[in-house]
Design an enzyme around this catalytic site. Structure first.
Site, PDB file in Angstrom:
ATOM      1  N   ARG A   1       0.846  -1.146  -0.050  1.00 31.16           N
ATOM      2  CA  ARG A   1      -0.133   0.048   0.165  1.00 31.16           C
ATOM      3  C   ARG A   1       0.771   1.283  -0.029  1.00 31.16           C
ATOM      4  O   ARG A   1       2.127   1.350   0.476  1.00 31.16           O
ATOM      5  CB  ARG A   1      -0.920  -0.001   1.229  1.00 31.16           C
ATOM      6  CG  ARG A   1      -2.080  -1.008   1.074  1.00 31.16           C
ATOM      7  CD  ARG A   1      -2.912  -0.977   2.105  1.00 31.16           C
ATOM      8  NE  ARG A   1      -2.134  -1.667   3.549  1.00 31.16           N
ATOM      9  CZ  ARG A   1      -1.646  -0.581   4.365  1.00 31.16           C
ATOM     10  NH1 ARG A   1      -1.850   0.539   4.443  1.00 31.16           N
ATOM     11  NH2 ARG A   1      -1.134  -1.255   5.476  1.00 31.16           N
TER      12      ARG A   1
ATOM     13  N   TYR B   1      -1.277  -3.421  -7.002  1.00 35.31           N
ATOM     14  CA  TYR B   1      -1.309  -4.139  -5.782  1.00 35.31           C
ATOM     15  C   TYR B   1      -2.478  -4.148  -4.916  1.00 35.31           C
ATOM     16  O   TYR B   1      -3.261  -3.163  -4.700  1.00 35.31           O
ATOM     17  CB  TYR B   1      -0.094  -3.574  -4.900  1.00 35.31           C
ATOM     18  CG  TYR B   1      -0.118  -4.133  -3.513  1.00 35.31           C
ATOM     19  CD1 TYR B   1       0.335  -5.328  -3.272  1.00 35.31           C
ATOM     20  CD2 TYR B   1      -0.656  -3.539  -2.499  1.00 35.31           C
ATOM     21  CE1 TYR B   1       0.373  -5.945  -1.968  1.00 35.31           C
ATOM     22  CE2 TYR B   1      -0.880  -4.199  -1.241  1.00 35.31           C
ATOM     23  CZ  TYR B   1      -0.216  -5.297  -0.945  1.00 35.31           C
ATOM     24  OH  TYR B   1      -0.347  -6.036   0.279  1.00 35.31           O
TER      25      TYR B   1
ATOM     26  N   LYS C   1      -9.613  -2.413   1.607  1.00 37.30           N
ATOM     27  CA  LYS C   1      -9.181  -1.319   2.287  1.00 37.30           C
ATOM     28  C   LYS C   1     -10.172  -0.046   2.233  1.00 37.30           C
ATOM     29  O   LYS C   1     -10.550   0.687   2.829  1.00 37.30           O
ATOM     30  CB  LYS C   1      -7.742  -1.102   2.396  1.00 37.30           C
ATOM     31  CG  LYS C   1      -7.038  -1.982   2.757  1.00 37.30           C
ATOM     32  CD  LYS C   1      -7.340  -2.685   4.166  1.00 37.30           C
ATOM     33  CE  LYS C   1      -6.523  -3.935   4.417  1.00 37.30           C
ATOM     34  NZ  LYS C   1      -6.360  -4.358   5.801  1.00 37.30           N
TER      35      LYS C   1
ATOM     36  N   HIS D   1     -10.248  -2.739  11.395  1.00 38.43           N
ATOM     37  CA  HIS D   1      -9.284  -3.432  10.640  1.00 38.43           C
ATOM     38  C   HIS D   1      -9.064  -4.568  12.098  1.00 38.43           C
ATOM     39  O   HIS D   1      -8.101  -4.584  12.642  1.00 38.43           O
ATOM     40  CB  HIS D   1      -8.024  -2.719  10.835  1.00 38.43           C
ATOM     41  CG  HIS D   1      -6.951  -3.274  10.095  1.00 38.43           C
ATOM     42  ND1 HIS D   1      -5.662  -2.626   9.987  1.00 38.43           N
ATOM     43  CD2 HIS D   1      -7.043  -4.242   9.064  1.00 38.43           C
ATOM     44  CE1 HIS D   1      -4.935  -3.700   9.372  1.00 38.43           C
ATOM     45  NE2 HIS D   1      -5.764  -4.404   8.555  1.00 38.43           N
TER      46      HIS D   1
ATOM     47  N   SER E   1      -1.202  -3.817  10.278  1.00 34.50           N
ATOM     48  CA  SER E   1      -0.785  -4.686   9.062  1.00 34.50           C
ATOM     49  C   SER E   1       0.244  -5.358   9.493  1.00 34.50           C
ATOM     50  O   SER E   1       1.365  -4.838   9.793  1.00 34.50           O
ATOM     51  CB  SER E   1      -0.441  -3.930   7.946  1.00 34.50           C
ATOM     52  OG  SER E   1      -1.965  -3.204   7.585  1.00 34.50           O
TER      53      SER E   1
ATOM     54  N   CYS F   1       0.660  -7.703  11.623  1.00 31.39           N
ATOM     55  CA  CYS F   1       1.202  -7.894  13.084  1.00 31.39           C
ATOM     56  C   CYS F   1       0.361  -8.953  13.848  1.00 31.39           C
ATOM     57  O   CYS F   1       0.091  -9.025  15.129  1.00 31.39           O
ATOM     58  CB  CYS F   1       0.891  -6.594  13.961  1.00 31.39           C
ATOM     59  SG  CYS F   1       1.767  -5.358  13.687  1.00 31.39           S
TER      60      CYS F   1
ATOM     61  N   ASP G   1      -9.533  -9.868   8.816  1.00 30.70           N
ATOM     62  CA  ASP G   1      -8.903  -8.534   8.631  1.00 30.70           C
ATOM     63  C   ASP G   1      -9.876  -7.481   8.891  1.00 30.70           C
ATOM     64  O   ASP G   1      -9.238  -6.499   9.121  1.00 30.70           O
ATOM     65  CB  ASP G   1      -8.529  -8.426   7.130  1.00 30.70           C
ATOM     66  CG  ASP G   1      -7.518  -7.395   6.752  1.00 30.70           C
ATOM     67  OD1 ASP G   1      -6.238  -7.332   7.426  1.00 30.70           O
ATOM     68  OD2 ASP G   1      -7.626  -6.631   5.985  1.00 30.70           O
TER      69      ASP G   1
ATOM     70  N   ARG H   1       2.061 -12.148  -0.757  1.00 26.71           N
ATOM     71  CA  ARG H   1       0.602 -12.622  -0.129  1.00 26.71           C
ATOM     72  C   ARG H   1       0.031 -13.857  -0.900  1.00 26.71           C
ATOM     73  O   ARG H   1       0.373 -13.741  -1.958  1.00 26.71           O
ATOM     74  CB  ARG H   1      -0.432 -11.335  -0.363  1.00 26.71           C
ATOM     75  CG  ARG H   1       0.175 -10.017   0.137  1.00 26.71           C
ATOM     76  CD  ARG H   1      -0.518  -9.790   1.440  1.00 26.71           C
ATOM     77  NE  ARG H   1      -0.076  -8.810   2.375  1.00 26.71           N
ATOM     78  CZ  ARG H   1      -0.590  -8.371   3.393  1.00 26.71           C
ATOM     79  NH1 ARG H   1      -1.577  -9.070   3.889  1.00 26.71           N
ATOM     80  NH2 ARG H   1      -0.102  -7.551   4.150  1.00 26.71           N
TER      81      ARG H   1
END
Ligand SMILES: Nc1nc2c(ncn2[C@@H]2O[C@H](COP(=O)(O)OP(=O)(O)OP(=O)(O)O)[C@@H](O)[C@H]2O)c(=O)[nH]1
Ligand SMILES: O=C([O-])CC(=O)C(=O)O
Ligand SMILES: [Mn+2]
Length: 609
Positions: free
Chosen positions: A84, A223, A232, A252, A274, A276, A299, A391
């Site tokens: 991002r 991406y 998002k 989130h 993100s 974590c 998420d 990913r």
């Protein structure tokens, strides 16, 4: 799939909707961007076959070995387009104050003019896909619909995995229904006869949101978080603005179902920044006997109060877009089992000689592979085979740990909310908030070391309130007030209890003090026992932490000293945290709620700071 040529969208007989306003928008965008053709995505298997085939032909995708990963593809991005881009992400509310200090802002008409110039002719030589989608179950009372226009086949196939995409969503929109407009272009037009590159994108990038118009404009990146606009952009930035207006929360957060030895189910939502640990916790396999866990979401959580006064959470997504490195049969067997069933898109991982994927931390390190940049790689190369933010994108329905109710439009009633970050020091393994407002303060002051999920220097500590710093669609001060107000208007006895966790504290020699992953179930057990008033805790200036005896460390392969250090509340460290929180609150500015300032003053007093 039906196609219509431009500019002739006036002849709408062969188009799968009669939604006049939607068709007018498609025509208007096609006129601006000048694609060679316009295609409505229907979400079918045939379409998946056709588009993945086209991506293989273009060199974007490599088909993986069907015996290892059936119906799966590897697409490695341009090395400049791997995460991002927060510095290029904008909230274009009418007034700058409504975007707030944490967001980039530009006056909406100025941004629309600037981006319209970029969009002019930007789809030349490409197909524009009309991608209808729904965030959350299609049979929800108030389904959250959207349409993404994109010139990227990678986006179309990924949106099919990540959302309820295709004709069913278009049918829900109906002849005149509301939908979020989500416009995306790679910004890489092709001149007549010009050969394409495997990963088209543009050095100029804009990820723009118009919260009042519920609209998204994205340009220049292919991406995930920049281009799969249902995730998002819609489900957090636009939805957070909707939620503020309508009295709910778009967060989130992962959603986990924990089942005690007595067979009682507890639903837990947790917000970590993100990279974590959300996906890992969402798929946890508890190490303590008798406890089980199932997954609801990994998420994003949309939460609203039910008629019974409890807070219910829905997972708006349909697929996982998970961090690959570190995922393995030991750390996350459920993710591995999900991936092994195939139907996946991998981005920026290595490819083994037998056509399988590999990344750092995965078992079976190969002697040779092709790395994410397309180079030969051996263990001696001294470089990463996979990008740290590589990913996997895979359907949630394939995950063996999904709870049967994961796609129930009613959602699940939340008993506990966890906030957390990645902190080497200061923050104990787990702390319970004294009450809702104190919990909001904890969430508002979470700090975390920067990860590879966005551009920036990995490791720098920054405040990431409720893990929403990059995902807030409005002013952060108003957001804190919204959290406080929801608690004030609720029946306090039915509110989730709030906890602050940190799996990442380190000892002097830099080792993790807490083993994490499945062992985090020990912390979850204490949390549930606190909810049931069964576990002991010690009042400290920052909240309630477990007594040494209350945390179940039976059979844990970690020293008692390390556990004690992980749990310790060090008042010098916390005193050093105070000016950092002050700095953050100065940055939040005039909209910082008095309730949050009160909590801060009380903390300082308890610390004697
Ligand atoms: N030490 C430690 N590392 C963890 C733990 N849980 C996850 N990680 C690591 O943290 C990284 C990111 O974990 P994820 O679960 O994918 O993070 P996420 O929050 O879902 O990330 P996003 O998809 O970017 O939002 C991986 O490298 C994991 O191996 C834990 O309990 N302890
Ligand atoms: O949005 C993305 O690209 C991936 C993600 O989940 C995050 O960064 O939190
Ligand atoms: Mn995320």
């Amino acid at each position: 799939m039906t196609s219509a040529t431009i500019p002739g969208l006036s002849g709408t007989d062969n188009v799968p909707t009669r939604h006049k306003e939607l068709l007018a928008w498609v025509a208007q965008v096609a006129e601006l961007t000048e694609p060679d053709s316009v295609v409505f995505a229907d979400g079918s298997d045939a379409e998946w076959e056709r588009l993945t085939g086209k991506l293989v032909e273009a060199g974007t995708f490599t088909r993986l070995n069907d015996e290892k990963k059936p119906n799966s593809f590897l697409g490695n991005s341009d090395p400049s387009d791997v995460a991002r881009v927060e510095s290029r992400t904008y909230i274009c509310s009418k007034e700058e104050i409504d975007a707030g200090p944490t967001n980039n802002w530009m006056e909406p008409s100025e941004m629309r003019t600037l981006m319209s110039d970029l969009y002019r002719g930007c789809m030349r030589g490409r197909t524009m896909y009309v991608v209808p989608f729904c965030m959350g179950p299609l049979d929800a009372a108030d389904p959250k619909l959207g349409v993404e226009l994109t010139d990227s086949e990678y986006v179309v196939v990924s949106m099919r995995v990540m959302t309820r995409m295709g004709q069913a969503a278009l049918d829900k929109i109906g002849d005149d229904g509301f939908y979020v407009k989500a416009l995306h272009s790679l910004g890489a037009p092709l001149a007549e006869g010009q050969a394409d590159v495997p990963w088209p994108c543009n050095d100029t990038k804009y990820i723009t949101h118009f919260p009042e118009d519920r609209e998204i404009w994205s340009y220049g990146s292919g991406y995930g978080g920049n281009a799969l606009l249902g995730k998002k952009c819609y489900s957090l930035r636009i939805a957070s603005a909707m939620a503020h207006d309508e009295g709910w929360l778009a967060e989130h957060m992962l959603i986990l179902k924990l089942i005690s030895p007595e067979d009682k189910a507890y639903y837990i939502a947790a917000a970590f920044p993100s990279a974590c640990g959300k996906t890992n916790l969402a798929m946890i396999q508890p190490t303590i006997p008798g406890w089980r866990a199932e997954t609801i979401g990994d998420d994003i959580a949309w939460m609203r109060f039910g008629e019974d006064g409890r807070l219910y959470a829905v997972n708006p997504e349909y697929g996982f877009f998970g961090v690959a490195p570190g995922t393995n049969w030991d750390s996350n067997p459920n993710a591995m089992k999900t991936i092994d069933q195939g139907n996946s898109v991998f981005t920026n991982v290595g490819m083994t000689d037998d056509g399988d994927v590999w990344w750092e931390g995965l078992e079976g390190k190969p002697d040779h592979l092709i790395d994410w940049k397309g180079n030969d790689w051996t263990p001696e190369s001294g470089t990463d085979a996979a990008h740290p933010n590589s990913r996997y994108c895979v359907p949630m329905a394939q995950c063996p740990s999904m709870a049967p109710e994961w796609d129930d439009p009613k959602g699940v009633p939340i008993s506990a909310i966890l906030f957390g970050g990645r902190r080497k020091t200061t923050v104990p393994l787990v702390t319970e908030a004294r009450d809702w407002q104190h919990g909001v303060f904890m969430g508002a002051t979470v700090g975390s070391e920067q990860t590879a999920a966005a551009e920036g220097t990995v490791g720098t500590v920054r405040r990431d309130p409720m893990a929403m710093l990059p995902f807030l669609g409005y002013n952060v001060g108003d957001y804190f007030q919204h959290w406080i107000d929801l608690g004030k208007n609720a029946d306090e006895s039915k509110l989730p209890k709030v906890f602050y966790v940190n799996w990442f504290r380190r000892g002097d020699d830099k080792r993790f003090l807490w083993p994490g992953f499945g062992e985090n179930s020990r912390v979850l057990k204490w949390i549930v026992e606190r909810i049931e008033h069964k576990a002991a805790g010690i009042e400290t200036p920052i909240g309630v932490v477990p007594t040494a005896e209350a945390l179940d460390i039976d059979g844990l392969d970690t020293t008692v000293e390390d556990v004690a250090e992980a749990l310790a509340v060090n008042s010098d460290e916390w005193k050093a945290e105070i000016p950092l929180i002050q700095e953050w609150f100065d940055f939040v500015g005039e909209k910082l709620p008095t309730g949050i300032q009160d909590e801060f003053d009380a903390l300082k007093q308890r610390l004697g700071a």
